[in-house]
Design a protein around this motif. Sequence first.
Motif, short mmCIF file in Angstrom:
data_model
loop_
_atom_site.label_atom_id
_atom_site.label_comp_id
_atom_site.label_asym_id
_atom_site.label_seq_id
_atom_site.Cartn_x
_atom_site.Cartn_y
_atom_site.Cartn_z
N GLY A 92 0.81 -1.22 0.00
CA GLY A 92 0.00 0.00 0.00
C GLY A 92 0.84 1.26 0.00
N THR A 93 1.89 1.25 0.81
CA THR A 93 2.82 2.40 0.87
C THR A 93 4.25 1.86 0.95
N GLY A 94 5.20 2.76 0.71
CA GLY A 94 6.60 2.39 0.85
C GLY A 94 6.92 1.93 2.25
N GLY A 95 6.18 2.46 3.24
CA GLY A 95 6.41 2.10 4.63
C GLY A 95 6.12 0.65 4.94
N HIS A 96 5.33 -0.02 4.09
CA HIS A 96 5.11 -1.46 4.22
C HIS A 96 5.98 -2.25 3.25
N ILE A 97 6.13 -1.71 2.05
CA ILE A 97 6.82 -2.46 0.99
C ILE A 97 8.32 -2.57 1.25
N PHE A 98 8.97 -1.47 1.61
CA PHE A 98 10.43 -1.50 1.79
C PHE A 98 10.87 -2.42 2.92
N PRO A 99 10.17 -2.43 4.08
CA PRO A 99 10.54 -3.41 5.11
C PRO A 99 10.34 -4.85 4.64
N ALA A 100 9.26 -5.09 3.89
CA ALA A 100 8.99 -6.45 3.39
C ALA A 100 10.13 -6.92 2.50
N ILE A 101 10.58 -6.06 1.61
CA ILE A 101 11.69 -6.42 0.72
C ILE A 101 12.99 -6.60 1.51
N ALA A 102 13.20 -5.73 2.51
CA ALA A 102 14.40 -5.85 3.35
C ALA A 102 14.42 -7.17 4.11
N ILE A 103 13.28 -7.60 4.61
CA ILE A 103 13.19 -8.88 5.33
C ILE A 103 13.45 -10.04 4.37
N ALA A 104 12.87 -9.97 3.18
CA ALA A 104 13.10 -11.03 2.18
C ALA A 104 14.58 -11.10 1.81
N ASN A 105 15.20 -9.96 1.62
CA ASN A 105 16.63 -9.94 1.27
C ASN A 105 17.48 -10.55 2.38
N ALA A 106 17.14 -10.24 3.64
CA ALA A 106 17.91 -10.78 4.77
C ALA A 106 17.73 -12.28 4.87
N LEU A 107 16.51 -12.76 4.66
CA LEU A 107 16.24 -14.20 4.69
C LEU A 107 17.00 -14.91 3.57
N LYS A 108 16.97 -14.32 2.38
CA LYS A 108 17.64 -14.91 1.22
C LYS A 108 19.15 -14.97 1.42
N GLN A 109 19.69 -13.94 2.07
CA GLN A 109 21.13 -13.91 2.33
C GLN A 109 21.53 -15.02 3.30
N LYS A 110 20.67 -15.28 4.28
CA LYS A 110 20.97 -16.30 5.29
C LYS A 110 20.66 -17.70 4.78
N GLN A 111 19.67 -17.81 3.91
CA GLN A 111 19.29 -19.12 3.38
C GLN A 111 18.89 -18.95 1.91
N PRO A 112 19.87 -18.98 1.00
CA PRO A 112 19.64 -18.64 -0.41
C PRO A 112 18.57 -19.48 -1.12
N GLY A 113 18.28 -20.66 -0.61
CA GLY A 113 17.33 -21.53 -1.29
C GLY A 113 15.87 -21.23 -1.03
N ILE A 114 15.56 -20.28 -0.15
CA ILE A 114 14.17 -19.96 0.17
C ILE A 114 13.45 -19.44 -1.07
N GLU A 115 12.22 -19.92 -1.28
CA GLU A 115 11.38 -19.45 -2.38
C GLU A 115 10.34 -18.48 -1.81
N PHE A 116 10.23 -17.29 -2.41
CA PHE A 116 9.32 -16.26 -1.90
C PHE A 116 8.18 -16.01 -2.87
N LEU A 117 7.02 -15.68 -2.30
CA LEU A 117 5.91 -15.15 -3.06
C LEU A 117 5.29 -14.01 -2.26
N PHE A 118 5.24 -12.84 -2.86
CA PHE A 118 4.58 -11.71 -2.22
C PHE A 118 3.11 -11.70 -2.63
N VAL A 119 2.26 -11.27 -1.71
CA VAL A 119 0.83 -11.08 -2.01
C VAL A 119 0.48 -9.64 -1.67
N GLY A 120 -0.05 -8.92 -2.66
CA GLY A 120 -0.40 -7.52 -2.47
C GLY A 120 -1.82 -7.22 -2.92
N ALA A 121 -2.18 -5.96 -2.85
CA ALA A 121 -3.50 -5.52 -3.30
C ALA A 121 -3.41 -5.01 -4.73
#
Length: 363
Positions: free
Chosen positions: A11-40
């Motif tokens: 909805g806003t950058g205030g939700h999207i940027f943290p979501a992407i930052a969390i995904a990036n951190a997870l991917k860095q720690k465990q590269p094999g994780i598969e992600f799917l985002f769900v938005g409006a």
Amino acid sequence: MNKKIIIAGGGTGGHIFPAIAIANALKQKQPGIEFLFVGAKGKMEMDRVPQAGYSIVGIDIAGLNRSSLIKNIGLPVKIIKSFFQVRKIFKDFKPDAVIGVGGYSTFPVLKQAQAKGIPTFIHESNSFAGKSNKMLSKGATRIFTGTDGMERFFPAEKITVTGNPVRKQIVEAAITKDKALAFFGLEANKTTLLVVGGSLGAKSINEAVLTGLDELLNAGLQVIWQTGKSLAAEAAQQAVLHKEVWANEFITNMEYAYAAADMVIARAGAMTVAEICVVKKPAIFVPYPFAAEDHQTVNAQQLVNKNAAIMVKDAEAKSSVVKMAVGLAADEHKRKEISANLSRLAITNAAERVADEILNTIK
């Protein structure tokens, strides 16, 4: 086996940027994780998430329109439809965990996960919790908060205070002020004011700056101005007339904007507040008064209480925010004092903290 994780919200950058930052951190720690985002559907996450390299599915969901009740007539149908869409997403993707970061899509996605017994994680960035997150909290596996004192909204035993995930390009920026100013075509020997109303813009801030632009320039300031759609054409015209003004609807390279700025006028969304703490730039916050539960005022007040920011009410922005900016620009001692206090509040590894907690839970 590699884990599958759904991240819901936007909805806003205030939700999207943290979501992407969390995904990036997870991917860095465990590269094999598969992600799917769900938005409006129709919201900015549908563009921003793919730009960050992640897949996203849109659902038909909207929030309650508080300003016009008649616009809520179709809302029940959208909510019901969204639950059917989410059910199909889960059937196809089969997630091992679901993370909600706030925004319209969070509720149906996390509710479905909780009904299926899938671990759910909430990140609440604001100092005043949203209604959806409060309703989802009892069934959540873990709740990450940007600030302390959130026990009044959530079960205390489920809370981990992580801070708010700030974009890595801002946290790790090593851009010199001269290079940043050159990026915007501005001079190196002037005090630089960054004006940013969040990813969607801010009408009251824009009107105040437009009205008071001559006062700012006469005081020796130069301006980097993110307008959003509000008054974008008028601001662009001022940028043509004045070489001391750079204006655009959206600043893609915020790390350059922060590096160039000596001070900031901004809304008080949770992510803006977190970024201001990290970059240690003195800010005048003008909270958006119609944010749910007036949470932006609560966000700003937390810094004001620690002498780490200045706050102006939205209704008073047009008459006073430019005068305050001119005064702050002239008071170098005050700016240094605020910067020092901000440095004590900065959290630079929030995304990594969230990622560690999630991975320890679902391993």
